[in-house]
Design a protein around this motif. Structure first.
Motif, mmCIF file in Angstrom:
data_model
loop_
_atom_site.group_PDB
_atom_site.id
_atom_site.type_symbol
_atom_site.label_atom_id
_atom_site.label_comp_id
_atom_site.label_asym_id
_atom_site.label_seq_id
_atom_site.Cartn_x
_atom_site.Cartn_y
_atom_site.Cartn_z
ATOM 1 N N ALA A 1 108.468 18.771 41.456
ATOM 2 C CA ALA A 1 107.607 18.446 42.596
ATOM 3 C C ALA A 1 106.599 17.363 42.222
ATOM 4 O O ALA A 1 106.251 16.510 43.055
ATOM 5 N N MET A 2 106.147 17.363 40.980
ATOM 6 C CA MET A 2 105.233 16.326 40.520
ATOM 7 C C MET A 2 105.903 14.955 40.555
ATOM 8 O O MET A 2 105.304 13.965 41.005
ATOM 9 N N LEU A 3 107.132 14.902 40.085
ATOM 10 C CA LEU A 3 107.869 13.641 40.122
ATOM 11 C C LEU A 3 107.990 13.141 41.565
ATOM 12 O O LEU A 3 107.785 11.950 41.849
ATOM 13 N N VAL B 1 103.916 8.826 31.934
ATOM 14 C CA VAL B 1 102.842 8.521 32.889
ATOM 15 C C VAL B 1 102.144 9.796 33.341
ATOM 16 O O VAL B 1 100.940 9.779 33.635
ATOM 17 N N ALA B 2 102.873 10.904 33.391
ATOM 18 C CA ALA B 2 102.261 12.150 33.852
ATOM 19 C C ALA B 2 103.053 13.350 33.346
ATOM 20 O O ALA B 2 104.228 13.231 32.961
ATOM 21 N N ASN C 1 97.661 28.861 31.473
ATOM 22 C CA ASN C 1 97.343 27.807 32.437
ATOM 23 C C ASN C 1 98.257 26.597 32.252
ATOM 24 O O ASN C 1 98.774 26.349 31.162
ATOM 25 N N VAL C 2 98.453 25.850 33.341
ATOM 26 C CA VAL C 2 99.121 24.548 33.273
ATOM 27 C C VAL C 2 98.197 23.519 33.923
ATOM 28 O O VAL C 2 97.394 23.857 34.790
ATOM 29 N N THR C 3 98.305 22.277 33.463
ATOM 30 C CA THR C 3 97.392 21.234 33.929
ATOM 31 C C THR C 3 98.164 19.967 34.277
ATOM 32 O O THR C 3 99.055 19.556 33.526
ATOM 33 N N LYS C 4 97.818 19.364 35.397
ATOM 34 C CA LYS C 4 98.367 18.053 35.748
ATOM 35 C C LYS C 4 97.609 16.988 34.957
ATOM 36 O O LYS C 4 96.390 16.847 35.092
ATOM 37 N N VAL D 1 97.347 7.807 40.347
ATOM 38 C CA VAL D 1 97.627 9.240 40.468
ATOM 39 C C VAL D 1 96.589 9.896 41.365
ATOM 40 O O VAL D 1 95.469 9.382 41.514
ATOM 41 N N PRO D 2 96.919 11.029 41.970
ATOM 42 C CA PRO D 2 95.948 11.759 42.808
ATOM 43 C C PRO D 2 94.741 12.231 41.993
ATOM 44 O O PRO D 2 94.773 12.284 40.761
#
Length: 352
Positions: free
Chosen positions: A181-183, A286-287, A324-327, A341-342
């Motif tokens: 979903a991030m992609l 990149v992310a 936890n997960v982090t963008k 990026v947002p």
């Protein structure tokens, strides 16, 4: 005459009393000194007994650490593990830490040395290390870390969250559907996605298969590009960059140790890389939607402390996951590729 006799009698009595007083004082002093000496001896004996008892009751532990390869993610997991055990036991725990330099056969050699040394517990950092440990001993407790999927790594027919036997540990699995979903969030206009990974790593195959299914459900065309080791990563990465709008790299140890090669191919080609974890993203991505490898290593250390003290039975300990997960995003590469990026993404801290 009588007066003289009286004087002599008094003098004799006074002398006798003085002699008695002197004898009593001397005897009292000697008794006090003897008592003090006895008390000192008793105190020294008691102190020696306490020291001997402490030496007998203080447990010491030797823990073997087998890490597949050196890169930021695995290094962080190992450090977290050591920190947790050191906090629990201080100097009573010692570590035999060895790195296999990316070679699975070396993992087996390291594990066999741990078994010969009869270590109290083994940390297997990465899948190849865990597989070697499983083959090497069924009695010494084994904790895995940086393992994506234990069922895949250990070829388990059924897996309910607990491995059983002498194996447990922590997983580095981030939500794969959320990575897909991030992609899609960052590159909604892309059409083709190249999935770049090492075919020798079973957990990498697991990840790309799942991410591919998620991406295809979102309308992307996906192609898997696998390399067998670091020797052919450049050629495979070039093929992926030539044919893809975006590249996805899972939590792959060989890729993590060769991010510079990937970056030197993908960035000049203008092809962004979505990474499975922070270390890979810092090197070429990149992310990422990343976990903290230090955290899962630390959790493994807490589990190890419970096993060593007998507070927990490893055979009943379920696999633990990162809390936890982090963008996150790589500011430098995003700037080079013109990617914005947002606001809910966090920039990866880079060393100056």
């Amino acid at each position: 005459m009588k007066k003289m006799l009286a004087i002599l009698l008094c003098a004799t009595m006074a002398f006798s009393l003085a002699a008695c007083g002197s004898s009593s004082s001397s005897t009292s002093t000697e008794t006090t000194e003897e008592a003090a000496e006895e008390e000192t001896e008793e105190a020294e004996e008691a102190e020696t007994e306490v020291e001997e008892t402490a030496d007998e009751t203080t447990e010491t532990y030797t823990v073997g650490i087998c890490q597949l390869v050196q890169h930021d993610a695995l290094d962080a997991a190992t450090q977290g593990f050591k920190d947790a055990l050191t906090e629990a036991f201080g100097d009573a725990v010692t570590f035999n830490e060895q790195n296999a330099q990316g070679d699975s056969n070396t993992c087996s050699t390291i594990i066999n040395s741990f078994v010969s040394a009869d270590v109290d517990l083994i940390l297997a950092n990465a899948t190849a290390a865990l597989q070697a440990a499983q083959a090497g001993t069924d009695t010494i407790p084994i904790l895995g870390t940086s393992i994506t999927d234990y069922a895949t790594a250990l070829e388990l027919d059924s897996f309910d969250g607990t491995v059983g036997g002498n194996i447990s540990g922590t997983s580095d699995l981030a939500p794969l559907a959320e990575q897909a979903a991030m992609l899609a969030e960052l590159f909604p206009d892309a059409e083709t996605v190249g999935l770049l990974y090492c075919s020798a790593e079973a957990n990498s195959q697991y990840q790309v298969d799942n991410v591919q299914a998620e991406l295809e459900s979102l309308g992307y065309t996906c192609t898997q590009y696998s390399f067998s080791d670091s020797n052919d990563i450049a050629a495979v990465a070039q093929s992926a960059a030539d044919a893809s709008d975006v590249i996805y790299v899972p939590t792959d140890n060989t890729a993590a140790a060769n991010t510079e090669i990937i970056d030197n191919i993908c960035r000049p080609a203008g092809v962004p890389v979505i990474a499975g974890e922070e270390g890979i993203c810092e090197g070429c991505g990149v992310a990422t939607l990343s976990i903290s490898y230090y955290d899962i290593g630390y959790i493994s250390g807490e589990m190890a402390a419970q096993i060593l003290t007998g507070e927990a039975d490893i055979s009943t300990m379920p696999i633990e996951y990162a809390p936890n997960v982090t963008k996150e995003y790589n500011a430098e590469i995003c700037e080079d590729l013109g990617i914005t990026v947002p606001d809910d993404y966090v920039a990866i801290a880079t060393e100056e």
